[in-house]
Design a protein around this motif. Sequence first.
Motif, PDB file in Angstrom:
ATOM      1  N   ILE A 167       7.376 -10.409   0.893  1.00 10.43           N
ATOM      2  CA  ILE A 167       6.848  -9.369   0.003  1.00 10.43           C
ATOM      3  C   ILE A 167       7.748  -8.137   0.039  1.00 10.43           C
ATOM      4  CG2 ILE A 167       4.981  -7.658  -0.243  1.00 10.43           C
ATOM      5  CD1 ILE A 167       3.006  -9.914   0.438  1.00 10.43           C
ATOM      6  N   ARG A 168       8.259  -7.821   1.220  1.00 13.49           N
ATOM      7  CA  ARG A 168       9.109  -6.637   1.371  1.00 13.49           C
ATOM      8  C   ARG A 168      10.442  -6.755   0.615  1.00 13.49           C
ATOM      9  NH1 ARG A 168       5.749  -3.825   1.365  1.00 13.49           N
ATOM     10  NH2 ARG A 168       4.553  -3.002   3.097  1.00 13.49           N
ATOM     11  N   GLU A 169      10.778  -7.958   0.191  1.00  7.77           N
ATOM     12  CA  GLU A 169      12.007  -8.142  -0.579  1.00  7.77           C
ATOM     13  C   GLU A 169      11.851  -7.671  -2.018  1.00  7.77           C
ATOM     14  OE1 GLU A 169      13.138 -12.216  -0.216  1.00  7.77           O
ATOM     15  OE2 GLU A 169      13.452 -12.099   1.965  1.00  7.77           O
ATOM     16  N   PHE A 170      10.584  -7.524  -2.481  1.00  2.44           N
ATOM     17  CA  PHE A 170      10.401  -7.111  -3.875  1.00  2.44           C
ATOM     18  C   PHE A 170       9.344  -6.029  -4.077  1.00  2.44           C
ATOM     19  CE2 PHE A 170       7.679 -10.853  -3.178  1.00  2.44           C
ATOM     20  CZ  PHE A 170       6.447 -10.396  -3.631  1.00  2.44           C
ATOM     21  N   SER A 171       8.679  -5.598  -3.003  1.00  3.68           N
ATOM     22  CA  SER A 171       7.608  -4.617  -3.186  1.00  3.68           C
ATOM     23  C   SER A 171       7.422  -3.740  -1.949  1.00  3.68           C
ATOM     24  CB  SER A 171       6.289  -5.334  -3.489  1.00  3.68           C
ATOM     25  OG  SER A 171       5.201  -4.425  -3.545  1.00  3.68           O
ATOM     26  N   ASP A 172       6.992  -2.481  -2.178  1.00  2.00           N
ATOM     27  CA  ASP A 172       6.654  -1.600  -1.063  1.00  2.00           C
ATOM     28  C   ASP A 172       5.143  -1.363  -0.991  1.00  2.00           C
ATOM     29  OD1 ASP A 172       6.176   0.078  -3.189  1.00  2.00           O
ATOM     30  OD2 ASP A 172       7.347   1.765  -2.420  1.00  2.00           O
ATOM     31  N   VAL A 173       4.367  -2.274  -1.599  1.00  2.00           N
ATOM     32  CA  VAL A 173       2.908  -2.169  -1.551  1.00  2.00           C
ATOM     33  C   VAL A 173       2.442  -2.071  -0.092  1.00  2.00           C
ATOM     34  CG1 VAL A 173       2.658  -4.691  -1.577  1.00  2.00           C
ATOM     35  CG2 VAL A 173       0.732  -3.264  -2.247  1.00  2.00           C
ATOM     36  N   PRO A 174       1.470  -1.197   0.203  1.00  2.00           N
ATOM     37  CA  PRO A 174       0.949  -1.132   1.575  1.00  2.00           C
ATOM     38  C   PRO A 174       0.370  -2.472   2.017  1.00  2.00           C
ATOM     39  CG  PRO A 174       0.246   0.803   0.349  1.00  2.00           C
ATOM     40  CD  PRO A 174       0.888  -0.131  -0.646  1.00  2.00           C
ATOM     41  N   VAL A 175       0.831  -2.959   3.173  1.00  2.00           N
ATOM     42  CA  VAL A 175       0.348  -4.221   3.732  1.00  2.00           C
ATOM     43  C   VAL A 175      -0.330  -3.945   5.063  1.00  2.00           C
ATOM     44  CG1 VAL A 175       1.003  -6.477   4.662  1.00  2.00           C
ATOM     45  CG2 VAL A 175       2.160  -5.595   2.622  1.00  2.00           C
ATOM     46  N   VAL A 176      -1.578  -4.384   5.194  1.00  4.36           N
ATOM     47  CA  VAL A 176      -2.329  -4.243   6.438  1.00  4.36           C
ATOM     48  C   VAL A 176      -2.535  -5.635   7.018  1.00  4.36           C
ATOM     49  CG1 VAL A 176      -4.475  -3.482   7.512  1.00  4.36           C
ATOM     50  CG2 VAL A 176      -3.500  -2.159   5.628  1.00  4.36           C
ATOM     51  N   ASN A 181      15.970   0.095   0.164  1.00  6.79           N
ATOM     52  CA  ASN A 181      14.601  -0.376  -0.045  1.00  6.79           C
ATOM     53  C   ASN A 181      13.743  -0.084   1.186  1.00  6.79           C
ATOM     54  OD1 ASN A 181      12.355  -1.676  -1.129  1.00  6.79           O
ATOM     55  ND2 ASN A 181      12.992  -3.681  -0.384  1.00  6.79           N
ATOM     56  N   LEU A 182      12.899   0.953   1.084  1.00  2.00           N
ATOM     57  CA  LEU A 182      12.022   1.338   2.192  1.00  2.00           C
ATOM     58  C   LEU A 182      10.593   0.897   1.904  1.00  2.00           C
ATOM     59  CD1 LEU A 182      13.157   5.009   2.957  1.00  2.00           C
ATOM     60  CD2 LEU A 182      14.027   2.891   3.949  1.00  2.00           C
ATOM     61  N   THR A 183       9.851   0.592   2.965  1.00  3.80           N
ATOM     62  CA  THR A 183       8.419   0.342   2.807  1.00  3.80           C
ATOM     63  C   THR A 183       7.709   1.673   2.586  1.00  3.80           C
ATOM     64  OG1 THR A 183       7.828   0.593   5.140  1.00  3.80           O
ATOM     65  CG2 THR A 183       8.627  -1.583   4.444  1.00  3.80           C
ATOM     66  N   ALA A 184       6.434   1.603   2.193  1.00  4.11           N
ATOM     67  CA  ALA A 184       5.673   2.821   1.926  1.00  4.11           C
ATOM     68  C   ALA A 184       5.647   3.738   3.148  1.00  4.11           C
ATOM     69  CB  ALA A 184       4.255   2.460   1.493  1.00  4.11           C
ATOM     70  N   LYS A 185       5.387   3.165   4.317  1.00  7.42           N
ATOM     71  CA  LYS A 185       5.304   3.983   5.526  1.00  7.42           C
ATOM     72  C   LYS A 185       6.674   4.526   5.944  1.00  7.42           C
ATOM     73  CE  LYS A 185       1.041   4.424   6.827  1.00  7.42           C
ATOM     74  NZ  LYS A 185       0.529   4.327   5.472  1.00  7.42           N
ATOM     75  N   GLU A 186       7.721   3.720   5.780  1.00  8.73           N
ATOM     76  CA  GLU A 186       9.065   4.204   6.115  1.00  8.73           C
ATOM     77  C   GLU A 186       9.429   5.392   5.234  1.00  8.73           C
ATOM     78  OE1 GLU A 186      10.636  -0.232   7.467  1.00  8.73           O
ATOM     79  OE2 GLU A 186      11.253   0.627   5.548  1.00  8.73           O
ATOM     80  N   PHE A 187       9.090   5.308   3.944  1.00  4.12           N
ATOM     81  CA  PHE A 187       9.380   6.436   3.050  1.00  4.12           C
ATOM     82  C   PHE A 187       8.556   7.655   3.437  1.00  4.12           C
ATOM     83  CE2 PHE A 187       9.021   9.220  -0.544  1.00  4.12           C
ATOM     84  CZ  PHE A 187      10.308   9.228  -1.068  1.00  4.12           C
ATOM     85  N   ASP A 188       7.270   7.449   3.738  1.00  2.00           N
ATOM     86  CA  ASP A 188       6.414   8.578   4.131  1.00  2.00           C
ATOM     87  C   ASP A 188       6.988   9.303   5.352  1.00  2.00           C
ATOM     88  OD1 ASP A 188       4.681   8.014   2.086  1.00  2.00           O
ATOM     89  OD2 ASP A 188       3.163   7.048   3.334  1.00  2.00           O
ATOM     90  N   LEU A 189       7.442   8.533   6.333  1.00  4.09           N
ATOM     91  CA  LEU A 189       8.038   9.135   7.529  1.00  4.09           C
ATOM     92  C   LEU A 189       9.289   9.933   7.182  1.00  4.09           C
ATOM     93  CD1 LEU A 189       7.801   6.322  10.248  1.00  4.09           C
ATOM     94  CD2 LEU A 189       6.894   8.638  10.471  1.00  4.09           C
ATOM     95  N   LEU A 190      10.192   9.309   6.422  1.00  2.75           N
ATOM     96  CA  LEU A 190      11.443   9.979   6.063  1.00  2.75           C
ATOM     97  C   LEU A 190      11.173  11.232   5.248  1.00  2.75           C
ATOM     98  CD1 LEU A 190      14.525  10.059   5.955  1.00  2.75           C
ATOM     99  CD2 LEU A 190      14.417   8.576   3.943  1.00  2.75           C
ATOM    100  N   GLU A 191      10.264  11.149   4.286  1.00  4.71           N
ATOM    101  CA  GLU A 191       9.956  12.295   3.432  1.00  4.71           C
ATOM    102  C   GLU A 191       9.397  13.462   4.258  1.00  4.71           C
ATOM    103  OE1 GLU A 191       7.732  12.923  -0.806  1.00  4.71           O
ATOM    104  OE2 GLU A 191       6.544  12.037   0.800  1.00  4.71           O
ATOM    105  N   LEU A 192       8.446  13.155   5.137  1.00  3.41           N
ATOM    106  CA  LEU A 192       7.856  14.208   5.968  1.00  3.41           C
ATOM    107  C   LEU A 192       8.913  14.897   6.821  1.00  3.41           C
ATOM    108  CD1 LEU A 192       5.371  15.686   7.188  1.00  3.41           C
ATOM    109  CD2 LEU A 192       5.274  13.854   8.885  1.00  3.41           C
ATOM    110  N   LEU A 193       9.742  14.100   7.493  1.00  7.96           N
ATOM    111  CA  LEU A 193      10.762  14.674   8.371  1.00  7.96           C
ATOM    112  C   LEU A 193      11.802  15.452   7.564  1.00  7.96           C
ATOM    113  CD1 LEU A 193      11.300  11.624  10.770  1.00  7.96           C
ATOM    114  CD2 LEU A 193      10.084  13.746  11.297  1.00  7.96           C
ATOM    115  N   ALA A 194      12.218  14.895   6.419  1.00  7.65           N
ATOM    116  CA  ALA A 194      13.268  15.538   5.620  1.00  7.65           C
ATOM    117  C   ALA A 194      12.785  16.824   4.971  1.00  7.65           C
ATOM    118  CB  ALA A 194      13.783  14.571   4.557  1.00  7.65           C
ATOM    119  N   MET A 195      11.493  16.896   4.647  1.00  7.41           N
ATOM    120  CA  MET A 195      10.961  18.112   4.027  1.00  7.41           C
ATOM    121  C   MET A 195      10.725  19.211   5.058  1.00  7.41           C
ATOM    122  SD  MET A 195       8.399  16.845   1.022  1.00  7.41           S
ATOM    123  CE  MET A 195       8.387  18.486   0.287  1.00  7.41           C
ATOM    124  N   ASN A 196      10.816  18.857   6.322  1.00  2.88           N
ATOM    125  CA  ASN A 196      10.633  19.838   7.402  1.00  2.88           C
ATOM    126  C   ASN A 196      11.792  19.714   8.386  1.00  2.88           C
ATOM    127  OD1 ASN A 196       7.661  20.845   6.900  1.00  2.88           O
ATOM    128  ND2 ASN A 196       7.643  18.628   6.628  1.00  2.88           N
TER     129      ASN A 196
END
Length: 229
Positions: free
Chosen positions: A68-77, A155-170
Motif C-alpha cells: 500500500i505504501r508504494e502507491f498511497s499515504d492513507v493512514p494505516v492502523v 514518498n512519505l507516509t502520513a505520519k512521516e510527513f506530520d513529523l517532518l512538517e512539525l519539526l521543520a516549522m519549528n
Amino acid sequence: MSRRVLVVDDEKLIVKGIRFSLEQDGMEVDCAYDGEEALKLAKENAYDMILLDIMLPKHDGFEVCQQIREFSDVPVVMLTARNDDMDKILGLEYGADDYITKPFNILEVKARIKAIMRRTGKRNQGKMNDKMIVKGSMKIDCESRRVVIGEKEVNLTAKEFDLLELLAMNPNKVYSRENLLNIVWGYEYPGDARTVDVHIRRLREKIETNPSDPKYVYTKWGVGYYFRG
C-alpha cells in the motif's frame, strides 16, 4: 461527506462488529478478509483510514501495508496481538501509522480512528497549509503534503510527513519523544518512544543522503529530535 474506512481481518465476527459500530457513526465501511482482497480494494478506492490485521491469508498484514505504501499515504492502523512488541515494531517498519492491540475495546478503536481523522482534516484545512518550507535542496509543500529534494519527490507516509512538517516549522526546537507522540499522534498515545524512533529512522532513510550523518533531522542525545534551521 462521510469518511470511508477499509477493515481487513479474516475473523468475520470482528469485522462485523467494527463495521456495525463505524456505520452507526455515519462512516462508510468496506471489508476484506484476506491480503489479496485488501490490496485490490485499496488500489481501486480512496480511503480515509485502513484497519489492517497482521495474520491474514494470502498476504499478511506486513506485506499488504508495504505494498500500500508504494502507491498511497492513507493512514494505516495495524491490529496486533496483545503485548507482541515485535509485531508493533515490524508494523511501523513496514509503514503503519499506528497500532491497536487485540483484544480491543471498540470504543478505543473508534476514538483512535476519529482522532486520526480529525488530525488529517486539520492538516488538509489548516491555515499553515499555504506554506512552503525550503531548507537547502529540500522543499516541503504543506498544502499538497509533498516533499521534493532536488528534482526528486520523496514518498512519505502520513505520519512521516506530520513529523517532518512539525519539526521543520519549528526549526531548532527540540521535541522529546513523548511530546512528539502526543502532538503528532494527536492523543495520549499508549505506545512508547520506540514508535517515534522507528518513524524518525524511516524518515531519515528517505530524506537524508547519509542517515547516520543527518543534515535535516538531528538527535539531541537524551532529549529528543529537532530540525536544523
